[in-house]
Scaffold this motif. Sequence first.
Motif, PDB file in Angstrom:
ATOM      1  N   MET A   1      22.088 -47.361   7.070  1.00  0.00           N
ATOM      2  CA  MET A   1      21.038 -48.323   6.946  1.00  0.00           C
ATOM      3  C   MET A   1      21.676 -49.699   6.795  1.00  0.00           C
ATOM      4  SD  MET A   1      17.764 -48.193   4.404  1.00  0.00           S
ATOM      5  CE  MET A   1      17.741 -46.450   4.614  1.00  0.00           C
ATOM      6  N   THR A   2      21.180 -50.654   7.570  1.00  0.00           N
ATOM      7  CA  THR A   2      21.771 -51.993   7.531  1.00  0.00           C
ATOM      8  C   THR A   2      20.896 -53.012   6.827  1.00  0.00           C
ATOM      9  OG1 THR A   2      20.858 -52.467   9.708  1.00  0.00           O
ATOM     10  CG2 THR A   2      23.122 -51.630   9.625  1.00  0.00           C
ATOM     11  N   SER A   3      19.578 -52.778   6.751  1.00  0.00           N
ATOM     12  CA  SER A   3      18.716 -53.689   6.003  1.00  0.00           C
ATOM     13  C   SER A   3      17.430 -52.993   5.584  1.00  0.00           C
ATOM     14  CB  SER A   3      18.383 -54.950   6.813  1.00  0.00           C
ATOM     15  OG  SER A   3      17.478 -54.661   7.857  1.00  0.00           O
ATOM     16  N   VAL A   4      16.819 -53.541   4.547  1.00  0.00           N
ATOM     17  CA  VAL A   4      15.561 -53.046   4.007  1.00  0.00           C
ATOM     18  C   VAL A   4      14.724 -54.265   3.650  1.00  0.00           C
ATOM     19  CG1 VAL A   4      14.486 -51.804   2.089  1.00  0.00           C
ATOM     20  CG2 VAL A   4      16.642 -50.995   3.031  1.00  0.00           C
ATOM     21  N   ALA A   5      13.439 -54.250   4.014  1.00  0.00           N
ATOM     22  CA  ALA A   5      12.548 -55.363   3.650  1.00  0.00           C
ATOM     23  C   ALA A   5      11.167 -54.821   3.315  1.00  0.00           C
ATOM     24  CB  ALA A   5      12.449 -56.364   4.793  1.00  0.00           C
ATOM     25  N   PHE A   6      10.593 -55.345   2.240  1.00  0.00           N
ATOM     26  CA  PHE A   6       9.236 -54.994   1.840  1.00  0.00           C
ATOM     27  C   PHE A   6       8.252 -56.001   2.411  1.00  0.00           C
ATOM     28  CE2 PHE A   6      11.743 -52.871  -1.386  1.00  0.00           C
ATOM     29  CZ  PHE A   6      11.065 -51.689  -1.576  1.00  0.00           C
ATOM     30  N   SER A   7       7.048 -55.534   2.750  1.00  0.00           N
ATOM     31  CA  SER A   7       5.993 -56.447   3.169  1.00  0.00           C
ATOM     32  C   SER A   7       5.575 -57.279   1.959  1.00  0.00           C
ATOM     33  CB  SER A   7       4.799 -55.669   3.724  1.00  0.00           C
ATOM     34  OG  SER A   7       4.241 -54.833   2.721  1.00  0.00           O
ATOM     35  N   PRO A   8       4.971 -58.451   2.189  1.00  0.00           N
ATOM     36  CA  PRO A   8       4.575 -59.304   1.071  1.00  0.00           C
ATOM     37  C   PRO A   8       3.661 -58.610   0.055  1.00  0.00           C
ATOM     38  CG  PRO A   8       4.450 -60.538   3.108  1.00  0.00           C
ATOM     39  CD  PRO A   8       4.721 -59.099   3.472  1.00  0.00           C
ATOM     40  N   ASP A   9       2.809 -57.691   0.503  1.00  0.00           N
ATOM     41  CA  ASP A   9       1.913 -56.994  -0.424  1.00  0.00           C
ATOM     42  C   ASP A   9       2.565 -55.763  -1.051  1.00  0.00           C
ATOM     43  OD1 ASP A   9       1.878 -55.044   1.572  1.00  0.00           O
ATOM     44  OD2 ASP A   9      -0.266 -55.223   1.966  1.00  0.00           O
ATOM     45  N   GLY A  10       3.785 -55.433  -0.649  1.00  0.00           N
ATOM     46  CA  GLY A  10       4.505 -54.292  -1.197  1.00  0.00           C
ATOM     47  C   GLY A  10       4.049 -52.946  -0.675  1.00  0.00           C
ATOM     48  N   GLY A  11       3.133 -52.933   0.286  1.00  0.00           N
ATOM     49  CA  GLY A  11       2.584 -51.680   0.783  1.00  0.00           C
ATOM     50  C   GLY A  11       3.339 -51.055   1.945  1.00  0.00           C
ATOM     51  N   LYS A  12       4.245 -51.822   2.560  1.00  0.00           N
ATOM     52  CA  LYS A  12       5.016 -51.318   3.699  1.00  0.00           C
ATOM     53  C   LYS A  12       6.483 -51.686   3.497  1.00  0.00           C
ATOM     54  CE  LYS A  12       2.215 -53.356   6.754  1.00  0.00           C
ATOM     55  NZ  LYS A  12       1.097 -53.754   5.949  1.00  0.00           N
ATOM     56  N   LEU A  13       7.332 -50.966   4.204  1.00  0.00           N
ATOM     57  CA  LEU A  13       8.767 -51.172   4.153  1.00  0.00           C
ATOM     58  C   LEU A  13       9.285 -51.040   5.572  1.00  0.00           C
ATOM     59  CD1 LEU A  13      11.417 -51.156   2.290  1.00  0.00           C
ATOM     60  CD2 LEU A  13      11.306 -48.681   2.541  1.00  0.00           C
ATOM     61  N   VAL A  14      10.235 -51.881   5.948  1.00  0.00           N
ATOM     62  CA  VAL A  14      10.910 -51.711   7.229  1.00  0.00           C
ATOM     63  C   VAL A  14      12.396 -51.557   6.947  1.00  0.00           C
ATOM     64  CG1 VAL A  14      11.142 -54.208   7.714  1.00  0.00           C
ATOM     65  CG2 VAL A  14      11.177 -52.564   9.601  1.00  0.00           C
ATOM     66  N   THR A  15      13.002 -50.557   7.594  1.00  0.00           N
ATOM     67  CA  THR A  15      14.435 -50.325   7.464  1.00  0.00           C
ATOM     68  C   THR A  15      15.066 -50.447   8.843  1.00  0.00           C
ATOM     69  OG1 THR A  15      14.176 -47.921   7.745  1.00  0.00           O
ATOM     70  CG2 THR A  15      14.156 -48.780   5.483  1.00  0.00           C
ATOM     71  N   SER A  16      16.331 -50.806   8.877  1.00  0.00           N
ATOM     72  CA  SER A  16      17.033 -50.873  10.154  1.00  0.00           C
ATOM     73  C   SER A  16      18.380 -50.194   9.991  1.00  0.00           C
ATOM     74  CB  SER A  16      17.207 -52.326  10.604  1.00  0.00           C
ATOM     75  OG  SER A  16      18.010 -53.040   9.686  1.00  0.00           O
TER      76      SER A  16
END
Length: 89
Positions: A1-16
């Motif tokens: 995994m190279t990055s992790v980011a949460f959506s502003p509302d905290g309800g979603k996550l994107v990983t790369s």
Amino acid sequence: MTSVAFSPDGGKLVTSGEDDTAVLWYLGDRQHPQQLATLDGHAGRVSAAAFSSNGAAVFTADSSATGGPAARCANGGRPTVRGRWRPAS
């Protein structure tokens, strides 16, 4: 995994990751995240992924330095295709 980011509302996550993809997750149940979709079509390792400030879009960057596909998140967090999202099975 190279990055992790949460959506502003905290309800979603994107990983790369090193596998040339980004993955969108729904965090309704934090103990059991639900994979919504995979974004492929990158030219190399996805080094970064981030949500827009309103959480409606995901942006990625890959090792080709040309940027990766972008996708909008709508319909309750389900991605709308603009890039190559593959829905989770």
